[in-house]
Design an enzyme around this catalytic site. Structure first.
Site, short mmCIF file in Angstrom:
data_model
loop_
_atom_site.label_atom_id
_atom_site.label_comp_id
_atom_site.label_asym_id
_atom_site.label_seq_id
_atom_site.Cartn_x
_atom_site.Cartn_y
_atom_site.Cartn_z
N LYS A 100 -8.93 -16.44 5.49
CA LYS A 100 -8.18 -17.20 4.15
C LYS A 100 -7.80 -19.20 4.43
O LYS A 100 -7.69 -19.81 3.48
CB LYS A 100 -6.53 -16.84 4.12
CG LYS A 100 -5.43 -16.61 5.25
CD LYS A 100 -5.36 -15.43 5.77
CE LYS A 100 -4.47 -15.04 6.84
NZ LYS A 100 -4.01 -13.59 6.89
N VAL A 127 -7.51 -12.36 0.86
CA VAL A 127 -6.23 -12.28 -0.09
C VAL A 127 -6.19 -10.43 -0.22
O VAL A 127 -7.05 -9.99 -0.62
CB VAL A 127 -6.37 -13.01 -1.43
CG1 VAL A 127 -4.45 -12.65 -2.01
CG2 VAL A 127 -6.47 -14.30 -1.07
N LYS A 200 -3.21 -18.60 0.33
CA LYS A 200 -3.54 -16.56 -0.46
C LYS A 200 -3.00 -16.92 -1.91
O LYS A 200 -4.58 -16.69 -2.56
CB LYS A 200 -2.83 -15.57 0.14
CG LYS A 200 -2.83 -15.33 1.81
CD LYS A 200 -2.27 -13.96 2.04
CE LYS A 200 -3.18 -13.04 3.37
NZ LYS A 200 -2.08 -12.37 3.51
#
Lengths: 406, 406
Positions: A100, A127, A200
């Site tokens: 991420k 995510v 995220k």
């Protein structure tokens, strides 16, 4: 048969190998052909491992093997992962990742490179771990004008807050326990300060807008200031406390995103998301709210999402799978203009002065607390609230935003 | 530009036209080209409607217009919808539908026809309304060996049970209110007897196994026998009552599915699915449990799912989108061999005899009830339980299966 290389043989990397092995048949059925792990790149050796002979230390071997079509980048971090991803994509190899940090920072650029070289850059696992989330947003809710995303995106902090709520324990105690259990890292900063959730929500915001949302432009507040006193008041108000990450498209098309702890009304679907689980509400102009819930981290759930991306690449041959996230910067609107209901906890001694400073909605009483008192404000703009709050200095002891509290 | 025909200008049909109109820009962006409603087939005329000039009464017009690539079948029922779908697919036109009855009964056959004619038969809207569910199962959880699906798939019965729970009201009262509000049909049988949920779990079971699951082979029990007394005991046991539809892949690869009311422990994610909402838990061998939650019915959510299918057809050109559901009948395992914990309510007078007939886990006490008493059994096979239960005749007043109760 398609050859796959795995970069990083840590938790997620070994999970990817395990999913490909254990679900060989399902995976081959869905991919339309066998998927074979050809290389595992790691600095270490794993002499006892059944895949010991696949472990290599030089990325160039992978890059120069024309038979490797798909690379799983599950190293984490930005440094070499960024270089390796770039080189793989430039060589026409699709890259599937759970990283991420890298996706949030360089996603738009890497997607452009993939497009230019007829391959794909996919990041379902970045995510929500094993929860199908990016694919539903990009490929299922396609008839929607998406308005907002609100979610619990970090399992570590959700575990800590759930324990604090259930046990009436203080933040420090619970963090120690979480570290012992391996739910929190020894340096927990990225989780507890909200940086992980920020990355995220930056990714989801970019997918929502189709433009690039820089994590640096997202207001981010962690959970280190949450106390057992806050939970006592939250319970009295019929709420739990959750670290939420949210992104809202404004009427003028600009976007505003933030990460912060919130009082969440118990009847709200996100209040039921406990422990290390993640939950994400997506709001569209036709469907209303839909929620995706499940394990937001963990070896096998995360690996399953990476392998689902690998299967998508295999199915799609050399066509680029696009999610419509361009390098153009998204227009960000000011967090100061966003309105929230605030819960305020303040010193009992200053009750009158504090109450006079805000448009009060209602007081929240906790019988056993005599030194402080709590109340909810009417919805107030962030900027206006902050001004009043700062003026009062140490007469106010804390404030938490509210969701679903009218 | 792609021309679309809409079969049926009722609730969902007018929703499809509305979504295509209001989200024209988003839809065109995702589909890669404009989508235009060319025809609306209905028996009625709609002279005041802005789309009045698109309304036709003869399906042959659509069939013979080579420019119509995609047909939305949102008529419902099996009769003409079946014929029209077949003819459209045979003419190479893709069909997107919300018609769960038709999909459950003839899905496998219609998918074969689509495949043979290079077009697609898509039915995201047939289960879970606007919730992305079929697409995540078929296209996102691809690295999984899927083990089970358990869901609240009928909004009408969930609304009725939620009201009974919150208001302590009886079934009949709440049903009347639901009919007044338009949440239940005048003839509510398909909903309250579980037939609608049965069709939906048949569809999901077919996707889980890749083979055809006949709704007739699914044990189906509705909510008409649930009383306010059951809710009093459920609350005392820390549970709510939900109509669940479930499908489990057994170790030998066979499948068993059922629809029945269940006591669901309050901490279970499905217990938080209230009112007309739907929620579906999918269990995979790597990811564990993920849940999808949202509006399971309603004009615009359902229409949004139909249009998402249309967009998929447009994106995929003439390639068939396959979900791997073949005409081969799935091997079904006997419901009699499935084990459940049962809640039993029985006459206080027969307490000793009834308790002696079952392996009792614990009694459930409700102070104000003196004529009856309740208890939970240990997990028991359906067949074994039924035998004991029948023997006791009118000494037992009711029984409900349990989920999440240990």
């Amino acid at each position: 048969m398609i050859k796959v290389a795995v970069l990083g043989y840590g938790t997620v990397g070994s999970g990817v190998v395990e999913v490909l092995e254990k679900n060989r048949q399902q995976v081959a059925g869905k991919a339309g052909q066998e998927l074979q792990v050809a290389y595992i790149l790691d600095l270490r050796d794993f002499p006892e491992d059944p895949y010991a002979d696949k472990v290599i230390h030089d990325f160039q071997v992978i890059l120069q093997d024309a038979e490797v079509d798909i690379v799983c980048e599950v190293m984490g971090g930005v440094g070499p992962a960024y270089q390796f991803t770039k080189q793989a994509l430039e060589a026409g190899k699709s890259v599937c990742t759970s990283n991420k940090e890298l996706v949030a920072r360089h996603g738009a650029e890497l997607l452009e490179i993939a497009m230019a070289h007829g391959c794909s850059y996919l990041f379902e696992a970045s995510v929500g771990g094993g929860i199908p989330l990016i694919r539903p947003i990009c490929n299922a809710l396609t008839a929607e004008k998406l308005l907002s995303v609100t979610g619990i995106l970090n399992g570590t902090t959700n575990y800590i807050l759930t324990r604090m709520d259930r046990e009436g324990a203080d933040y420090g105690q619970v963090l120690n326990k979480a570290q012992e259990l391996g739910y929190a890292e020894r340096n927990p900063e990225a989780d507890v300060e909200g940086h992980d959730a920020c990355r995220k929500i930056a990714i989801l915001s970019s997918l929502l807008t189709g433009k690039n949302v820089d994590p640096k432009g997202i207001y981010t507040e962690g959970i280190t200031g949450i106390t057992s006193a806050d939970f006592a008041y939250a319970r009295a108000a019929g709420c739990s406390i959750k670290l939420l990450a949210a992104s809202h498209i404004q009427e003028d098309g600009s976007v505003c995103a933030w990460v912060a702890p919130f009082l969440v009304e118990m009847a709200h679907p996100l209040a039921a998301v406990n422990d290390v689980f993640n939950g994400v509400l997506v709001n569209g102009n036709m469907v209303g709210e839909v929620m995706f819930y499940g394990p937001g981290a963990g070896k096998l759930p995360t690996a399953s999402a990476v392998v689902a991306d690998v299967i998508d690449c295999a199915r799609n041959g050399n066509r680029t799978i696009s999610c419509g996230w361009s390098e153009e910067p998204a227009r960000m609107s000011s967090f100061q203009k966003i309105s929230h209901v605030f819960f305020v906890r303040a010193s009992e001694k200053a009750r009158e002065e504090v109450l006079a400073a805000f448009p009060v909605q209602k007081c929240v009483d906790v019988a056993e607390r005599t030194e402080d008192f709590g109340f909810l404000t009417q919805p107030m703009e962030e900027g206006v609230f902050a001004q009043q709050y700062e003026k009062l200095g140490d007469k106010v002891l804390g404030r938490i935003r509210c969701l679903g509290v009218q």
